[in-house]
Scaffold this motif. Structure first.
Motif, PDB file in Angstrom:
ATOM      1  N   SER A  66       0.835  -1.202   0.000  1.00 16.43           N
ATOM      2  CA  SER A  66       0.000   0.000   0.000  1.00 16.43           C
ATOM      3  C   SER A  66       0.871   1.253   0.000  1.00 16.43           C
ATOM      4  CB  SER A  66      -0.910   0.024   1.221  1.00 16.43           C
ATOM      5  OG  SER A  66      -0.158   0.260   2.394  1.00 16.43           O
ATOM      6  N   GLY A  67       2.098   1.107   0.432  1.00 11.28           N
ATOM      7  CA  GLY A  67       2.971   2.274   0.484  1.00 11.28           C
ATOM      8  C   GLY A  67       2.708   3.166   1.668  1.00 11.28           C
ATOM      9  N   THR A  68       2.080   2.613   2.682  1.00  8.28           N
ATOM     10  CA  THR A  68       1.852   3.398   3.894  1.00  8.28           C
ATOM     11  C   THR A  68       2.431   2.680   5.102  1.00  8.28           C
ATOM     12  OG1 THR A  68      -0.293   2.340   4.210  1.00  8.28           O
ATOM     13  CG2 THR A  68      -0.299   4.437   3.078  1.00  8.28           C
ATOM     14  N   ILE A  69       2.885   3.468   6.049  1.00  9.21           N
ATOM     15  CA  ILE A  69       3.334   2.927   7.322  1.00  9.21           C
ATOM     16  C   ILE A  69       2.579   3.657   8.414  1.00  9.21           C
ATOM     17  CG2 ILE A  69       5.283   2.845   8.930  1.00  9.21           C
ATOM     18  CD1 ILE A  69       7.091   2.344   6.561  1.00  9.21           C
ATOM     19  N   GLY A  70       2.058   2.909   9.339  1.00  6.86           N
ATOM     20  CA  GLY A  70       1.313   3.523  10.435  1.00  6.86           C
ATOM     21  C   GLY A  70       2.214   3.762  11.623  1.00  6.86           C
ATOM     22  N   LEU A  71       2.094   4.931  12.203  1.00  5.10           N
ATOM     23  CA  LEU A  71       2.856   5.236  13.418  1.00  5.10           C
ATOM     24  C   LEU A  71       1.878   5.659  14.507  1.00  5.10           C
ATOM     25  CD1 LEU A  71       5.445   5.892  15.059  1.00  5.10           C
ATOM     26  CD2 LEU A  71       5.470   8.132  13.938  1.00  5.10           C
ATOM     27  N   VAL A  72       1.947   4.987  15.623  1.00  5.40           N
ATOM     28  CA  VAL A  72       1.073   5.351  16.735  1.00  5.40           C
ATOM     29  C   VAL A  72       1.936   5.874  17.876  1.00  5.40           C
ATOM     30  CG1 VAL A  72      -0.773   4.587  18.249  1.00  5.40           C
ATOM     31  CG2 VAL A  72      -0.396   3.423  16.085  1.00  5.40           C
ATOM     32  N   VAL A  73       1.714   7.100  18.255  1.00  2.47           N
ATOM     33  CA  VAL A  73       2.489   7.706  19.335  1.00  2.47           C
ATOM     34  C   VAL A  73       1.555   8.020  20.502  1.00  2.47           C
ATOM     35  CG1 VAL A  73       4.157   8.739  17.766  1.00  2.47           C
ATOM     36  CG2 VAL A  73       2.125  10.015  18.418  1.00  2.47           C
ATOM     37  N   PRO A  74       2.113   8.173  21.678  1.00  2.00           N
ATOM     38  CA  PRO A  74       1.267   8.553  22.806  1.00  2.00           C
ATOM     39  C   PRO A  74       0.612   9.913  22.546  1.00  2.00           C
ATOM     40  CG  PRO A  74       3.378   7.751  23.603  1.00  2.00           C
ATOM     41  CD  PRO A  74       3.500   7.876  22.109  1.00  2.00           C
ATOM     42  N   THR A  75       1.403  10.846  22.090  1.00  2.00           N
ATOM     43  CA  THR A  75       0.865  12.156  21.754  1.00  2.00           C
ATOM     44  C   THR A  75       1.789  12.848  20.768  1.00  2.00           C
ATOM     45  OG1 THR A  75       0.951  14.399  22.667  1.00  2.00           O
ATOM     46  CG2 THR A  75       1.614  12.634  24.107  1.00  2.00           C
ATOM     47  N   ILE A  76       1.206  13.635  19.920  1.00  2.00           N
ATOM     48  CA  ILE A  76       1.969  14.316  18.885  1.00  2.00           C
ATOM     49  C   ILE A  76       2.557  15.601  19.453  1.00  2.00           C
ATOM     50  CG2 ILE A  76       1.788  15.428  16.627  1.00  2.00           C
ATOM     51  CD1 ILE A  76      -0.843  13.672  16.312  1.00  2.00           C
ATOM     52  N   ASN A  77       1.838  16.126  20.407  1.00  2.00           N
ATOM     53  CA  ASN A  77       2.086  17.476  20.866  1.00  2.00           C
ATOM     54  C   ASN A  77       3.124  17.546  21.981  1.00  2.00           C
ATOM     55  OD1 ASN A  77       1.868  20.145  21.170  1.00  2.00           O
ATOM     56  ND2 ASN A  77      -0.172  20.135  22.074  1.00  2.00           N
ATOM     57  N   HIS A  78       4.263  16.931  21.744  1.00  2.00           N
ATOM     58  CA  HIS A  78       5.365  16.978  22.691  1.00  2.00           C
ATOM     59  C   HIS A  78       6.607  17.240  21.889  1.00  2.00           C
ATOM     60  CE1 HIS A  78       3.779  14.321  26.180  1.00  2.00           C
ATOM     61  NE2 HIS A  78       3.047  15.361  25.941  1.00  2.00           N
ATOM     62  N   ALA A  79       7.409  18.134  22.393  1.00  2.00           N
ATOM     63  CA  ALA A  79       8.657  18.431  21.706  1.00  2.00           C
ATOM     64  C   ALA A  79       9.306  17.139  21.224  1.00  2.00           C
ATOM     65  CB  ALA A  79       9.593  19.167  22.652  1.00  2.00           C
ATOM     66  N   ILE A  80       9.359  16.181  22.118  1.00  2.00           N
ATOM     67  CA  ILE A  80      10.187  15.034  21.852  1.00  2.00           C
ATOM     68  C   ILE A  80       9.577  14.099  20.812  1.00  2.00           C
ATOM     69  CG2 ILE A  80       9.205  13.576  23.644  1.00  2.00           C
ATOM     70  CD1 ILE A  80      12.888  14.149  22.851  1.00  2.00           C
ATOM     71  N   PHE A  81       8.278  13.912  20.866  1.00  2.00           N
ATOM     72  CA  PHE A  81       7.662  13.043  19.867  1.00  2.00           C
ATOM     73  C   PHE A  81       7.569  13.755  18.528  1.00  2.00           C
ATOM     74  CE2 PHE A  81       5.793  10.826  23.656  1.00  2.00           C
ATOM     75  CZ  PHE A  81       6.606   9.726  23.517  1.00  2.00           C
ATOM     76  N   ALA A  82       7.316  15.042  18.592  1.00  2.00           N
ATOM     77  CA  ALA A  82       7.272  15.794  17.343  1.00  2.00           C
ATOM     78  C   ALA A  82       8.583  15.596  16.584  1.00  2.00           C
ATOM     79  CB  ALA A  82       7.033  17.273  17.621  1.00  2.00           C
ATOM     80  N   GLU A  83       9.660  15.603  17.322  1.00  2.00           N
ATOM     81  CA  GLU A  83      10.967  15.470  16.690  1.00  2.00           C
ATOM     82  C   GLU A  83      11.128  14.088  16.052  1.00  2.00           C
ATOM     83  OE1 GLU A  83      13.872  16.991  19.385  1.00  2.00           O
ATOM     84  OE2 GLU A  83      15.550  16.488  18.070  1.00  2.00           O
ATOM     85  N   VAL A  84      10.700  13.090  16.772  1.00  2.00           N
ATOM     86  CA  VAL A  84      10.871  11.737  16.275  1.00  2.00           C
ATOM     87  C   VAL A  84       9.911  11.473  15.105  1.00  2.00           C
ATOM     88  CG1 VAL A  84       9.310  10.246  17.585  1.00  2.00           C
ATOM     89  CG2 VAL A  84      11.663   9.571  17.278  1.00  2.00           C
ATOM     90  N   ILE A  85       8.734  12.036  15.171  1.00  2.00           N
ATOM     91  CA  ILE A  85       7.773  11.892  14.077  1.00  2.00           C
ATOM     92  C   ILE A  85       8.321  12.534  12.815  1.00  2.00           C
ATOM     93  CG2 ILE A  85       5.484  12.482  13.223  1.00  2.00           C
ATOM     94  CD1 ILE A  85       4.553  12.578  16.171  1.00  2.00           C
TER      95      ILE A  85
END
Lengths: 343, 343
Positions: A66-85
DNA sequence: AATAGTATTGCAAATGTTTTCATAAATTCG
DNA sequence: CGAATTTATGAAAACATTTGCAATACTATT
């Protein structure tokens, strides 16, 4: 200039316009070397003229990725996850994949729901944050044989392939730094560990390291704060207002550490002279507060990038080999820690 | 316990297991009221037993919605966009949609590429940040008749439906606040305006408001900084080191303002006594620095939430009506501004 | 010039659903 | 009790592709 607007433009419309069969059009996309340059040109012109855009849904039905990869994070709205996303997104984009993103707000049941949703979309793989997931999620991944990846945390006995850092080590390094500076009276502010194995690993390592020195933290010097500068500031204010104040604060992450720093400043305490503060994470901005925050760096960007690269490799490989990658944590000494003045 | 692992579980496998026709299985999902409770139960049991998961790719081929919405942002790794992404994601999730996310790094050609990619995935709609996009993107949206939404910016003459704030007003409010405090010597630090209509609108409104008062900003008091606390700090350090220092700093966003604040502090300047600072955005954390940052609040969360709600409505409606929603900006006075002491 | 080989193309089946239409069974009603 | 509805199910076509196989057209070789 005839069939521009009328009806759908699919592969057969293109075929008609180029006076070839649909198969040939398909081949032009998927195995260009199998079709003569001349027809290829005709077809490309038709594609242009009609504004045709390939339909991945139809491709997917053929067992193509399908050409898609799903990523599930605890929250998007954190400096640290935003960076990794960000890093993960860029990285898989380079490999031609698109990112389906969802957050679960530290609720592992919602994590399960999100993975299921992604599975309906037939993602080619699903990446999760941390190593702790619900049984249902584990079963689902197992059963559906969907390539899965754990990011952020590293553990040598992780079931899933993983790319991350050793949070226990991070906790230990932070503790050892304070101990080396002579601090014995250390306050702890950590997030809830429930469904958050990162925090869980860190704090248990901290306690272990302290125990080895025969130090135990009185419960009034141990506090819980959610991931938010302002709430951490509150928690720190309460903790620091206690009659016996610790000489150093070890914070579960840099957001909390920043909150603690602001709390100390608003209480008129001099950091690091009156109080040392150390965080974990080294978020964007941690270097820039005054004084710069001493912290244990977790290389979010490297993790995201590496995770994306290795995972797409894994997915596209004919015989995928599981992997576990440990990204180095690193002590970053800045201005918020100094030797203890108590002797 | 027969056909668990062997081969794919599709709707016909389920049908077989439940001894009904595939049509009935499909109906159980899509029009449950059309199938008898008894068969429904049989089918659900079979679904459980086989671990069947619906295939949206196949559904999509039938002209059903794909259930995905594409969002293209300049960058994920910004306090402000992270917030809007989070809210948007949550909001569309409630309506049963999944989020395809991509970033373009302020490159409008990459934005085009991302939109195209999303179109291949047959997203049900695509949301973009800002009102300024390449011609190619506009054409693509027009031609493919894909529902599109502009978020973050509001303009009454936006071509696309939009949900956002009036950045010109934000710029004006910030300026007026400083003027009202008596500042006449105002320094400006803004991001590049190239391909960034938010910043562009803000700064032009600032200049307009200053002009009306007959004030012009000397070029050595006007500086450009990328979106990063540390680089903004650098820029502010340079600007503040000039012989004639302004009495107030108006910053294009709160990240820059924070950088400016740290710069001032490290130069030993008292904020707000020696220097007033105002930002735009009211990011998470802006309230918590010491002193709290005065700013013009742009309600990122509201924008994301509202955008998600209205856009999914729009997409699922049989006769969608275009809309433009303006979210109020608001002056938030905290501790970094005070009256000018120069008379 | 005939043959073998290769390059190019088209046909048709397959992918996993949904939906229209038709049919069969069950229910209602006079 | 038989006709008229209503309810529940199945058969088959449609959706937009890809691909194995077969057919054709070209080249090279003898």
């Amino acid at each position: 200039m005839s069939n521009f607007q009328k009806g759908k433009v699919d592969i057969v419309a293109v075929a008609k316009a180029a006076k070839v069969s649909p198969s040939t059009v398909s081949r032009t996309f998927n195995h260009p070397n199998l079709v003569s340059p001349a027809t290829r040109k005709k077809i490309n012109r038709a594609v242009q003229r009609l504004g045709y855009i390939r339909n991945r849904a139809a491709q997917t039905m053929h067992g193509k990725r399908s050409g898609t990869i799903g990523l599930v994070v605890p929250t998007i709205n954190h400096a640290i996850f935003a960076e990794v996303i960000q890093a993960f997104s860029d990285s898989i984009d380079k490999a031609g994949f698109s990112l389906l993103l969802a957050s679960h707000g530290y609720d592992l049941d919602r994590e399960y729901a999100m993975v299921r949703k992604f599975l309906e979309h037939r993602v080619d793989g699903v990446a999760l944050v941390g190593l702790e997931h619900s049984d249902a999620t584990a079963r689902l991944i197992e059963q559906q044989k969907i390539p899965a990846l754990a990011i952020w945390n590293y553990s040598e006995d992780s079931i899933l392939p993983c790319v991350g850092a050793d949070n226990r080590l991070a906790g230990r390094l932070a503790t050892e730094h304070l101990l080396a500076l002579g601090h014995r009276d250390i306050g702890l502010i950590f997030p809830q560990t429930n469904g958050n194995d990162r925090a869980q690993h860190r704090i248990s390592a901290v306690h272990a390291a302290l125990n080895e020195m025969g130090i135990s933290v009185p419960s009034e010097h141990e506090s819980e704060a959610p991931y938010s500068v302002s709430q951490a500031k509150q928690a720190a204010l309460t903790l620091l207002a206690k009659h016996s104040r610790p000489t150093a604060l070890l914070c579960g992450n840099d957001v909390i550490a920043q909150g603690a720093l602001f709390a100390a400043q608003s209480l008129g305490l001099k950091v690091p002279d009156d109080l040392s503060i150390i965080g974990i994470g080294d978020f964007k901005g941690s270097a820039d507060v005054e004084p710069g925050l001493t912290t244990i760096r977790i290389p979010a960007e490297t993790i995201g990038k590496l995770a994306g690269e290795r995972f797409t490799d894994y997915i596209t490989s004919d015989d995928p080999k599981p992997f576990r990658i440990c990204c180095e944590v690193e002590r970053i000494v800045r201005g918020t820690t100094s030797p203890s003045t108590v002797h």
